[in-house]
Write an enzyme that holds these catalytic residues in place. Structure first.
Site, PDB file in Angstrom:
ATOM      1  CG  ASP A   4      59.409  27.314  27.407  1.00 50.39           C
ATOM      2  OD1 ASP A   4      58.190  27.177  27.549  1.00 50.39           O
ATOM      3  OD2 ASP A   4      60.003  28.395  27.528  1.00 50.39           O
ATOM      4  CB  THR A   6      56.627  31.742  25.891  1.00 47.57           C
ATOM      5  OG1 THR A   6      55.440  31.262  25.269  1.00 47.57           O
ATOM      6  CG2 THR A   6      56.572  33.246  26.006  1.00 47.57           C
ATOM      7  CG  ASP A 197      61.675  30.979  29.596  1.00 45.91           C
ATOM      8  OD1 ASP A 197      61.090  30.004  30.096  1.00 45.91           O
ATOM      9  OD2 ASP A 197      61.080  31.992  29.189  1.00 45.91           O
TER      10      ASP A 197
HETATM   11  P1  ADP Z   1      54.946  29.029  27.972  1.00 43.01           P
HETATM   12  O1  ADP Z   1      54.814  27.618  28.397  1.00 43.01           O
HETATM   13  O2  ADP Z   1      54.759  29.151  26.480  1.00 43.01           O
HETATM   14  O3  ADP Z   1      56.244  29.638  28.422  1.00 43.01           O
HETATM   15  P2  ADP Z   1      53.239  30.106  30.145  1.00 43.01           P
HETATM   16  O4  ADP Z   1      53.047  28.806  30.853  1.00 43.01           O
HETATM   17  O5  ADP Z   1      54.105  31.111  30.812  1.00 43.01           O
HETATM   18  O6  ADP Z   1      53.695  29.877  28.613  1.00 43.01           O
HETATM   19  O7  ADP Z   1      51.802  30.776  29.929  1.00 43.01           O
HETATM   20  C1  ADP Z   1      50.784  30.074  29.302  1.00 43.01           C
HETATM   21  C2  ADP Z   1      49.633  30.967  28.924  1.00 43.01           C
HETATM   22  O8  ADP Z   1      48.969  31.432  30.123  1.00 43.01           O
HETATM   23  C3  ADP Z   1      50.036  32.222  28.184  1.00 43.01           C
HETATM   24  O9  ADP Z   1      50.100  32.000  26.794  1.00 43.01           O
HETATM   25  C4  ADP Z   1      48.900  33.174  28.546  1.00 43.01           C
HETATM   26  O10 ADP Z   1      47.791  32.937  27.708  1.00 43.01           O
HETATM   27  C5  ADP Z   1      48.536  32.762  29.956  1.00 43.01           C
HETATM   28  N1  ADP Z   1      49.200  33.596  30.970  1.00 43.01           N
HETATM   29  C6  ADP Z   1      50.175  33.216  31.837  1.00 43.01           C
HETATM   30  N2  ADP Z   1      50.529  34.238  32.640  1.00 43.01           N
HETATM   31  C7  ADP Z   1      49.794  35.307  32.270  1.00 43.01           C
HETATM   32  C8  ADP Z   1      49.690  36.675  32.723  1.00 43.01           C
HETATM   33  N3  ADP Z   1      50.445  37.163  33.709  1.00 43.01           N
HETATM   34  N4  ADP Z   1      48.802  37.457  32.113  1.00 43.01           N
HETATM   35  C9  ADP Z   1      48.037  36.997  31.105  1.00 43.01           C
HETATM   36  N5  ADP Z   1      48.069  35.744  30.644  1.00 43.01           N
HETATM   37  C10 ADP Z   1      48.936  34.895  31.206  1.00 43.01           C
HETATM   38 MG    MG Z   2      58.632  29.913  28.851  1.00 43.07          MG
END
Ligand code: ADP
Ligand code: MG
Length: 306
Positions: A4, A6, A197
């Site tokens: 993953d 982030t 995570d």
């Molecule tokens: P990753 O897979 O990299 O861990 P997420 O699935 O958590 O990322 O989030 C994907 C995208 O959705 C983020 O990059 C953001 O653009 C958007 N996003 C998710 N949750 C939020 C939030 N609470 N506020 C703003 N944008 C969000």
């Molecule tokens: Mg993540």
């Protein structure tokens, strides 16, 4: 091995870097205040970054709030409908998207008020200092493919992957897409380890052949779903754990051969044939125990393949 982005390859502690205003009726402070109001009920790391940037102790409360997984949030703040998230979120709500503003160095969160784009909040997340070293170690140890799965946009995903030497990238994924991606790899005959995570990737951790959770930065869901937890979030422990596991497996096989082979096969044959006296029998019985013990002590010093 699948990662993953982030919170796993990056620290997951994003910070607001800039606010680009698209509609001059709004200023930076107003945008951040509205955005932070909308994020008040979100537990996503991005929400913390925006709340911190707003630096306002009396944020407005959302009257209506909804998290849209892997996309962002929708909330009604001070009587206005706010959409805050990635491009897909705005596209899903028929908000016209501004062109030519794509960036590959920060995550861009688009802000729309009453379905009209007003600003882009740029959020930066640092790559973990030892992520590159961990990936290099895994490649050296013979992991044949590394894949990044992320809900973030592809320009930034591609840049992080390039920086870390990751072979394959899938971006703009919803949590369900991550599960699908793992299953697709498994159908292709791969045994898949997934490192995450738990923010939107706990189901993927559970589906993978081996789930590895970030222990400190990760969520409880990650710890529940995974087989292994990295308690200090040190990614370089992954090649190390793999080396120890492989060595342990080999040692178990060697010890079984020594124990069963020598004691049972050789010992029983020898005594049936009448070749052994009491003393010899005692040696045949205890000798392999000592050998097995000595063989196992090699596990105390497992070296990484370099
Ligand atoms: P990753 O897979 O990299 O861990 P997420 O699935 O958590 O990322 O989030 C994907 C995208 O959705 C983020 O990059 C953001 O653009 C958007 N996003 C998710 N949750 C939020 C939030 N609470 N506020 C703003 N944008 C969000
Ligand atoms: Mg993540």
């Amino acid at each position: 091995m699948v990662f993953d982005k982030t919170g796993t390859l990056t620290t997951g502690e994003p910070a607001v870097e800039e606010v680009v205003i698209l509609d001059s009726a709004y200023d930076q402070a107003t945008v951040l205040r509205l955005a932070a109001g909308a994020e008040r009920r979100s537990s996503h790391p991005i929400a913390d970054a925006i709340t911190a940037a707003a630096a306002d102790s009396s944020l407005p409360s959302p009257t209506d709030f909804e998290t849209i997984e892997g996309r962002g949030v929708r909330a009604v703040v001070l009587g206005k409908e706010l959409l805050l998230g990635n491009r897909a979120l705005l596209a899903d709500h028929d908000v016209p998207l501004p062109d030519g503003l794509d960036r590959d160095d920060i995550t861009q969160l688009l802000v729309a008020v009453d379905r009209h784009p007003v600003a882009i909040i740029g959020v930066a997340d640092q790559i973990r200092p030892n992520a590159a070293e961990a990936l290099a170690g895994l490649h050296r140890a013979g992991i044949d493919r590394t894949v990044m799965l992320t809900g973030d946009a592809s320009p930034i995903a591609l840049r992080v992957a390039k920086q870390l030497g990751i072979d394959q990238v899938e971006a703009d994924l919803l949590p369900g897409d991550k599960v699908e991606a793992i299953k697709r790899l498994q159908r292709g005959g791969h045994r898949v380890a997934m490192v995450g995570d738990g923010v939107n990737d706990a189901p993927a951790l559970a589906v993978a052949d081996v789930g590895i959770a970030m222990g400190a930065a990760g969520t409880r869901a990650a710890l529940e779903a995974a087989d292994i937890a990295l308690m200090n979030d040190d990614l370089t422990k992954i090649p190390h754990a793999r080396a120890v596991a492989r060595r342990s497996y080999r040692t178990i096989k060697e010890n079984l051969f020594l124990g069963v082979g020598v004691v049972h096969v050789l010992g029983i044959v020898a005594s049936l044939a009448g070749w052994t006296g009491l003393v010899q029998a005692a040696f045949i019985h205890l000798g392999p125990d000592v050998a097995v013990f000595l063989n196992s002590t090699k596990l105390l010093r497992v070296k990484l393949d370099r």
